[in-house]
Design an enzyme around this catalytic site. Structure first.
Site, mmCIF file in Angstrom:
data_model
loop_
_atom_site.group_PDB
_atom_site.id
_atom_site.type_symbol
_atom_site.label_atom_id
_atom_site.label_comp_id
_atom_site.label_asym_id
_atom_site.label_seq_id
_atom_site.Cartn_x
_atom_site.Cartn_y
_atom_site.Cartn_z
ATOM 1 N N SER A 103 0.796 -1.219 0.000
ATOM 2 C CA SER A 103 0.000 0.000 0.000
ATOM 3 C C SER A 103 0.830 1.272 0.000
ATOM 4 C CB SER A 103 -0.920 0.023 1.226
ATOM 5 O OG SER A 103 -0.154 -0.020 2.411
ATOM 6 N N CYS A 104 2.072 1.212 0.476
ATOM 7 C CA CYS A 104 2.790 2.467 0.676
ATOM 8 C C CYS A 104 3.730 2.819 -0.456
ATOM 9 C CB CYS A 104 3.576 2.442 1.983
ATOM 10 S SG CYS A 104 5.112 1.515 1.896
ATOM 11 N N GLY A 105 4.157 1.863 -1.254
ATOM 12 C CA GLY A 105 5.061 2.179 -2.346
ATOM 13 C C GLY A 105 6.423 2.601 -1.844
ATOM 14 N N CYS A 150 8.043 4.246 0.402
ATOM 15 C CA CYS A 150 7.975 4.907 1.699
ATOM 16 C C CYS A 150 9.322 5.528 2.046
ATOM 17 C CB CYS A 150 7.563 3.910 2.772
ATOM 18 S SG CYS A 150 5.925 3.217 2.502
#
Length: 293
Positions: free
Chosen positions: A114-116, A118
């Site tokens: 979900s965060c790619g 980060c």
């Protein structure tokens, strides 16, 4: 090779009736990406197109830009008792002479579905590693043989793209649990679509396949994503030379900032005939939209 889907038992309740049945779920497994033998990042992904995912990831990192930058990608033996291959570790070997950006060497972080990217959401990082300006005067496969008119999109064409993306989502139909990213030509022709538990992984798979096919930069294309438009997705579009990013949900503020700075056209809330244009409105035929309204 890992499975794209898996079966699990589920207790189903419908109108007060209870039953037990198997359900099809999207698979999620970790993928460790190594660069020239050294661990770089771990991402949670849906197995499949792992080499393309790794290649696309390294395009967004500023490591790879051309097909010849990539020497090879291989699976590595996993941490199993018998030393067998788990297909969850890939090693990317760059061609001799390819310079690795310092920011990539310093990264070595854990990412999730979900965060790619980060910890590296920096406009300066994109500015220093981007290989191409956002240029829509060449063809969709990176050819630079001659000038072409700038991309100019009819809003009615953009409005049709989410349905085309949804119709091409094969695994979503079985699981209901996958994001998708699709690449379209400026005339609306679907060039490629990838699905993954993570939006950024789906985009990496698209970009990685383009790199492997020698098709970067993707100068006259539209990238459509099934969820929101985060900074990471805008970054990946910019790094691949994609001039238009559209999303069915909202963009983040930093995604808009990056789009404004880089010249990327950013469209959000693309649902039916409605959409918001946050940046790069010169590529949208606004008069056509007004006439239709």
């Amino acid at each position: 090779m890992g499975r794209v889907t898996e079966r699990r038992k589920v207790i189903r309740i419908r109108d007060g009736a209870v039953s037990a049945r198997p359900d099809t779920l999207v698979a999620e497994e970790p993928l460790e990406i190594r660069l020239n033998g050294k661990p770089l990042a771990i991402t949670m992904r849906t197995p499949g197109d792992d080499f393309a995912l790794a290649a696309g990831f390294l395009v967004s990192e500023g490591v790879l830009a051309h097909q010849q930058d990539l020497q090879n990608i291989v699976y590595c033996a996993g941490a199993t008792v018998d030393g067998s291959n788990t297909y969850n570790i890939v090693d990317v070997k760059t061609a001799p002479g390819v310079v690795i950006p310092d920011i990539t060497l310093e990264r070595n972080v854990y990412t999730t579905s979900s965060c790619g990217l980060c910890g590296k959401a920096s406009l300066d990082a994109v500015r220093t590693t981007a290989r191409w300006p956002i240029d829509d005067t060449h063809d969709a496969h990176g050819a630079h043989g001659g000038e072409a008119p700038p991309v100019r999109l009819d809003p009615a064409l953009l409005a049709r793209l989410p349905d085309r993306l949804r119709a091409a989502q094969r695994v979503f139909d079985r699981t209901g649990g996958l994001h998708a990213a699709a690449l379209f030509r400026e005339d609306g022709e679907l060039l490629d679509i990838r699905e993954d538990v993570g939006r950024h992984n789906a985009v990496d798979k698209l970009v990685g396949r383009a790199l492997q096919n020698g098709a970067l930069p993707l100068s006259r294309t539209i990238l459509l994503v099934s969820g929101r438009a985060s900074f990471e997705l805008a970054q990946k579009a910019v790094m691949a030379g994609i001039p238009v990013l559209a999303a069915v949900s909202a963009p983040s503020s930093l995604a808009v900032d990056l789009a404004l700075e880089s010249g990327l056209t950013l469209v959000g809330f693309l649902r039916g005939a409605s959409m918001n244009v946050y940046a790069g409105e010169d590529r949208i035929a606004l008069r056509a939209a007004a006439a239709q309204g």
